[in-house]
Design an enzyme around this catalytic site. Structure first.
Site, PDB file in Angstrom:
ATOM      1  N   LYS A  37      -7.027   3.745   2.250  1.00  0.00           N
ATOM      2  CA  LYS A  37      -7.224   5.061   2.878  1.00  0.00           C
ATOM      3  C   LYS A  37      -7.282   6.132   1.805  1.00  0.00           C
ATOM      4  O   LYS A  37      -6.769   5.940   0.684  1.00  0.00           O
ATOM      5  CB  LYS A  37      -6.108   5.398   3.872  1.00  0.00           C
ATOM      6  CG  LYS A  37      -4.662   5.371   3.323  1.00  0.00           C
ATOM      7  CD  LYS A  37      -4.184   6.621   2.632  1.00  0.00           C
ATOM      8  CE  LYS A  37      -2.750   6.508   2.082  1.00  0.00           C
ATOM      9  NZ  LYS A  37      -2.408   7.483   1.067  1.00  0.00           N
TER      10      LYS A  37
ATOM     11  N   PRO B 108      -6.293  -0.933  -5.843  1.00  0.00           N
ATOM     12  CA  PRO B 108      -5.320  -0.689  -6.912  1.00  0.00           C
ATOM     13  C   PRO B 108      -3.921  -0.446  -6.331  1.00  0.00           C
ATOM     14  O   PRO B 108      -3.788   0.145  -5.257  1.00  0.00           O
ATOM     15  CB  PRO B 108      -5.845   0.568  -7.606  1.00  0.00           C
ATOM     16  CG  PRO B 108      -7.262   0.694  -7.208  1.00  0.00           C
ATOM     17  CD  PRO B 108      -7.422   0.002  -5.881  1.00  0.00           C
TER      18      PRO B 108
ATOM     19  N   ALA C 298      -1.354   3.457  -6.005  1.00  0.00           N
ATOM     20  CA  ALA C 298      -2.484   4.325  -6.362  1.00  0.00           C
ATOM     21  C   ALA C 298      -2.606   5.537  -5.456  1.00  0.00           C
ATOM     22  O   ALA C 298      -3.411   6.425  -5.712  1.00  0.00           O
ATOM     23  CB  ALA C 298      -3.776   3.504  -6.286  1.00  0.00           C
TER      24      ALA C 298
ATOM     25  N   LEU D  11      -3.482   4.928  -2.359  1.00  0.00           N
ATOM     26  CA  LEU D  11      -4.550   4.444  -1.473  1.00  0.00           C
ATOM     27  C   LEU D  11      -3.995   3.584  -0.324  1.00  0.00           C
ATOM     28  O   LEU D  11      -4.757   3.031   0.464  1.00  0.00           O
ATOM     29  CB  LEU D  11      -5.581   3.635  -2.279  1.00  0.00           C
ATOM     30  CG  LEU D  11      -6.359   4.445  -3.330  1.00  0.00           C
ATOM     31  CD1 LEU D  11      -7.200   3.516  -4.207  1.00  0.00           C
ATOM     32  CD2 LEU D  11      -7.263   5.485  -2.654  1.00  0.00           C
TER      33      LEU D  11
ATOM     34  N   GLY E 178      -2.444   0.644  -0.185  1.00  0.00           N
ATOM     35  CA  GLY E 178      -2.744  -0.793  -0.195  1.00  0.00           C
ATOM     36  C   GLY E 178      -1.684  -1.661   0.464  1.00  0.00           C
ATOM     37  O   GLY E 178      -2.000  -2.511   1.312  1.00  0.00           O
TER      38      GLY E 178
ATOM     39  N   ASP F 170       3.053   4.715   6.372  1.00  0.00           N
ATOM     40  CA  ASP F 170       1.604   4.593   6.584  1.00  0.00           C
ATOM     41  C   ASP F 170       1.217   3.356   7.388  1.00  0.00           C
ATOM     42  O   ASP F 170       0.063   3.201   7.773  1.00  0.00           O
ATOM     43  CB  ASP F 170       0.864   4.525   5.230  1.00  0.00           C
ATOM     44  CG  ASP F 170       0.862   5.857   4.507  1.00  0.00           C
ATOM     45  OD1 ASP F 170       1.120   6.887   5.163  1.00  0.00           O
ATOM     46  OD2 ASP F 170       0.614   5.862   3.289  1.00  0.00           O
TER      47      ASP F 170
END
Ligand code: ATP
Length: 322
Positions: free
Chosen positions: A15, A102, A105, A107, A109, A144
């Site tokens: 995301k 990554p 990061a 993001l 993951g 998240d």
């Protein structure tokens, strides 16, 4: 609990945070946020296989930068699933995680891997858990995780991630995502965020105010960016590079260090061939560079340009992040 299928391969998309506001610090030490998140098509790949052994979880991963055993968020999600749905399960699960996003990061993951495991196991075992229950488990794994446990492409998350409002995906854009090789501690960023007593009104109404999804780009903002950028000059350097490529907007994702530029389709960009420019950037800077679009594997919310008035809310849990 007998599985109707025995194996499944599922995407776990990254995301980006299109906006992120820190609203305050709670008595329990966590932070209240309001954040607009968009799944993108940079994905880990989660393979699930039903195995013998009651509620047994086997885990293997291609990357050595994440925990290899039961501490991995994907393995913890599987354990939580078994604990919630049937302590007497005859079967176990083998998880093979192909890590492409990554790590650490900004993001999402790990959260995405956990969400994919929850969704995938529920499908494999014939949907023993209602979506409310799946989201409740997701909440216990991290702030998240609920977003990744539901089949929506974009959402505004509020509270500590427990309130989700699906919003339309930014389908008409490309995202150039740049992940520099620096480690940023999320806890450090939150500790150094200067909290004020200022009351920040919810930004949710902007999804009704703006006529088109691309005009929403003016709402992009990240409260945490100034904290990370003050310590790591690479953030502003990358923002400059993406600006030179003609990005409509450039922002850090989450607590960083990943920075992304948004390039609306059909807009006059500084470069004619964005793919070639990204390749050049890849060769020029010491960073991982990805050219992405909105993740379309998830069902679109079908509500554009409005939003759903809050699909889920859970009050009693403690997420493991922020
Ligand atoms: P967010 O944007 O949600 O804050 P992030 O992208 O910054 O997340 P992750 O990649 O999820 O961070 O990694 C955060 C931490 O979680 C790392 O220290 C990592 O070792 C640990 N972790 C546990 N399981 C995983 C996983 N499956 N993938 C990535 N990291 C994992």
């Amino acid at each position: 609990m007998t599985p109707p299928r025995t194996s499944l391969v599922i995407d776990a998309p990254a995301k980006v945070n299109l906006y992120l506001y820190v609203l305050g610090r709670r008595a329990d030490g966590y932070h209240d946020l309001e954040t607009w998140m968009q799944k993108i098509d940079l994905c880990d790949r989660v393979s699930l296989e039903v195995i013998e052994g009651p509620a047994r979880v086997e885990f293997a991963c291609t990357a050595d930068s994440v925990p290899a055993g039961p501490d991995n968020l994907a393995a913890r999600a599987a354990q939580a699933f078994f604990a919630a749905c049937s302590p007497k399960s005859d079967c176990g699960i083998r998880i093979a995680l192909d890590k492409q996003i990554p790590v650490a990061a900004g993001l999402g993951g790990g959260s995405s891997d956990a969400g994919a495991v929850l969704r995938g196991m529920n499908e494999l075992f014939g949907s023993p858990l209602e979506s409310d229950e799946l989201l409740r488990i997701a909440c216990t794994l991290g702030a998240d995780v609920p977003f990744f446990a539901v089949d929506i492409g974009a959402a505004v998350a509020r509270g500590i991630g427990e309130i989700l409002h699906p919003v339309p995906s930014l389908c008409d854009c490309r995202f150039v995502v740049v992940n520099p090789p620096i480690f940023v501690s999320t806890a450090w960023v939150f500790r150094n965020f200067p909290l004020t007593t200022e009351v920040k009104p919810s930004k949710l109404s902007c999804f009704q105010r703006h006529g088109s999804v691309s005009s929403l780009l003016s709402e992009m903002h990240n409260d945490l960016e100034a904290v990370t950028a003050a310590k790591y000059p690479q953030i502003d350097e990358i923002k400059g590079m993406l600006g030179d490529l003609g990005a409509a907007r450039v922002l850090m994702s989450g607590s960083g260090p990943t920075v992304f530029g948004v390039f609306p389709d059909g807009s006059a960009s500084a470069v004619e061939d964005l793919g070639a420019a990204v390749e050049e950037l890849r060769n020029r800077c010491r960073a991982k560079v990805y050219l992405s679009r909105a993740y379309t594997g998830a069902s679109p919310s079908g509500k554009a340009p409005g939003f759903d008035p809050g699909i889920r809310r859970f009050e009693s849990f403690r997420p493991s992040q922020c």
